[in-house]
Design an enzyme around this catalytic site. Structure first.
Site, short mmCIF file in Angstrom:
data_model
loop_
_atom_site.label_atom_id
_atom_site.label_comp_id
_atom_site.label_asym_id
_atom_site.label_seq_id
_atom_site.Cartn_x
_atom_site.Cartn_y
_atom_site.Cartn_z
N GLN B 93 0.89 -1.18 0.00
CA GLN B 93 0.00 0.00 0.00
C GLN B 93 0.92 1.22 0.00
O GLN B 93 1.08 1.90 1.01
CB GLN B 93 -0.92 -0.03 1.22
CG GLN B 93 -1.96 1.09 1.27
CD GLN B 93 -3.06 0.97 0.22
OE1 GLN B 93 -3.43 -0.12 -0.17
NE2 GLN B 93 -3.57 2.10 -0.25
N LYS B 188 -0.85 -10.32 -19.30
CA LYS B 188 -2.25 -10.75 -19.30
C LYS B 188 -2.89 -10.37 -20.62
O LYS B 188 -2.65 -9.28 -21.14
CB LYS B 188 -3.01 -10.03 -18.17
CG LYS B 188 -2.77 -10.63 -16.80
CD LYS B 188 -3.63 -9.95 -15.75
CE LYS B 188 -3.22 -10.49 -14.37
NZ LYS B 188 -3.90 -9.80 -13.28
#
Lengths: 292, 292
Positions: B93, B188
């Site tokens: 984070q 991806k």
């Protein structure tokens, strides 16, 4: 000003938002698969923010959440983040009792300031001077003894208010003023023959009277259990106990009732089955002063 | 200089003390009945201190212990507290992905500095620039890719090293140099007809070859499980996985073996059943530089 609540102090934050007539905003919280906490303030902020977040068990998880919440509030645009920590954990480790120990409360207070807090209000912290010692930001300690004593107004007959030790005598004195009662503190003494340690009121006579014990924290309740038994043996009629922070670990409440305590009352700094007195109003007073 | 170990990183601290030929001192730890942690350094300190304490699960408890340990080391007389946090939690984070989020790693780094750390060394932190962004004290990020790749030297036939995404390509490149291998990253793509998301090596051919995946963290292992299946379907002979921090939550290791991975190898930043590579030597190098 917006009041921001986390799951730590939702009820108290809601009361504060009503007393201050300000919007209540509840932080989104989740836990990642590896155990890391996540928190988000779901709205752009403007102006001052009052962040309410208590540090009861699990205290370390709540402490990390507090740092995240302060950082999130700053990042969301708050001009000042006024942090209210109703129960500030680790406050009893307030000095190096032995060489090599940390001043735990100092390390935690400094972290809250470093995270971006602009002011800090706490309730009945173990040693209020810890705040002066470790913080540079404005800080306030709310003492809810009037509220706790008020709960017992008209309920006690010929009452004596007792502090568990000399250091806590100011709490007993304040409560006694509210109740028009006598006050004293408990003193430990060792029997010169048996070696047994006894605790008893320093000088006041409790025979035939109601006794109200008052303290900042009830944790395991050990001292209080021994003290309740002692004053009952000395002839006290009924025994009550009041505290600010009801940690109540290891079946403390059961042990207190078993020792003959009639009723245990605490504030809502730590949510508990005996949190019958709210600190919302005295906190709101401090906030109003701060905003003036 | 003294090396101080906590229960978080006892093995690694012991290795460091041997590599650096310095005394190892183990902190006393306990937990109070209400859950608060206690820690004590059982000796007066002199000169520089190397405090080794990792932040794996339970990460929030270990984080509070870290603040206490830094404060205790300062209080015990250390002139400089050099803090080594092999695994620094909350590092992913590292920015406000959504408005209202905290920069969690920033809040935690600032707290460590505020507690009194004089320098901080971490291992393979998710985004090394987090250290520059949030710390004013000297800081170091140790990248143990050479050590991880070294484990596989001579074990792989015609190997391809793969990073799970483009951002992690530098790790694959470094490992490939050590192994004299090709490297690439996974991309991806979405099937335009079925809508199915596929992951596959960007351009390298894995048919008939050994594949080594390398990443900073294996948490649930989800991406790696899908990637292992994919390269095996593309004809890869054997699949291996290496990471710095083996968090391995939710049965990750079982899932990886079930997906056809031959072996998972990690460092000892997080103690795990696959921690076969030590970061002691690269950390010792950084410390030697710092002391020079």
């Amino acid at each position: 000003m917006t009041v921001i609540a986390t799951s730590s102090s939702l009820g108290l934050a809601a009361k504060l938002s009503r007393l201050l007539s300000r919007e209540l905003l509840v932080a989104e919280e989740k836990v990642f698969p590896d155990g890391e906490k996540y928190l988000r303030i779901p709205k752009r902020l403007e102006g001052d923010v009052l962040l309410v977040h208590s540090l009861h068990q699990p205290q370390d998880e709540r402490f990390v959440q507090l740092l995240l919440a302060v950082d999130a509030a700053k990042g969301a645009g708050a001009s000042r983040v006024i942090v209210v920590v109703p129960y500030f954990a680790y406050a009893r480790q307030d000095k190096r009792f032995l060489e090599g120990e940390p001043v735990s409360v100092g390390a935690l207070l400094k972290a809250v300031e470093a995270a971006g807090a602009d002011a800090l209000a706490v309730v009945d912290i173990h040693k209020p001077s810890s705040l002066d010692e470790w913080l540079r930001i404005p800080h306030f300690n709310v003492l809810p003894v009037g509220e706790l004593a008020g709960y017992f107004r008209g309920k006690l007959r010929d009452p004596v208010v007792l502090a568990p030790d000399k250091g806590a005598l100011h709490r007993a004195q304040l409560a006694a003023q509210v109740l028009g009662a006598e006050y004293d503190y408990l003193e430990k003494s060792r029997d010169r023959v048996t070696g047994e340690v006894k605790i008893a009121p320093k000088s006041v006579d409790v025979d035939g009277r109601d006794v109200l014990f008052i303290d900042d924290i009830i944790s395991t309740g050990g001292t209080l259990v021994a003290a309740a038994k002692e004053v009952l043996a000395l002839g006290a009629k009924r025994v009550y106990a009041a505290c600010t922070h009801a940690l109540l670990v290891s079946g403390a409440l059961d042990k207190l009732y078993a020792a003959g305590v009639e009723e245990v009352v605490a504030t809502d700094t730590v949510p508990s089955p005996v949190s019958r007195v709210s600190v919302a109003e005295p906190i709101a007073e401090v906030v109003r002063k701060l905003l003036r």
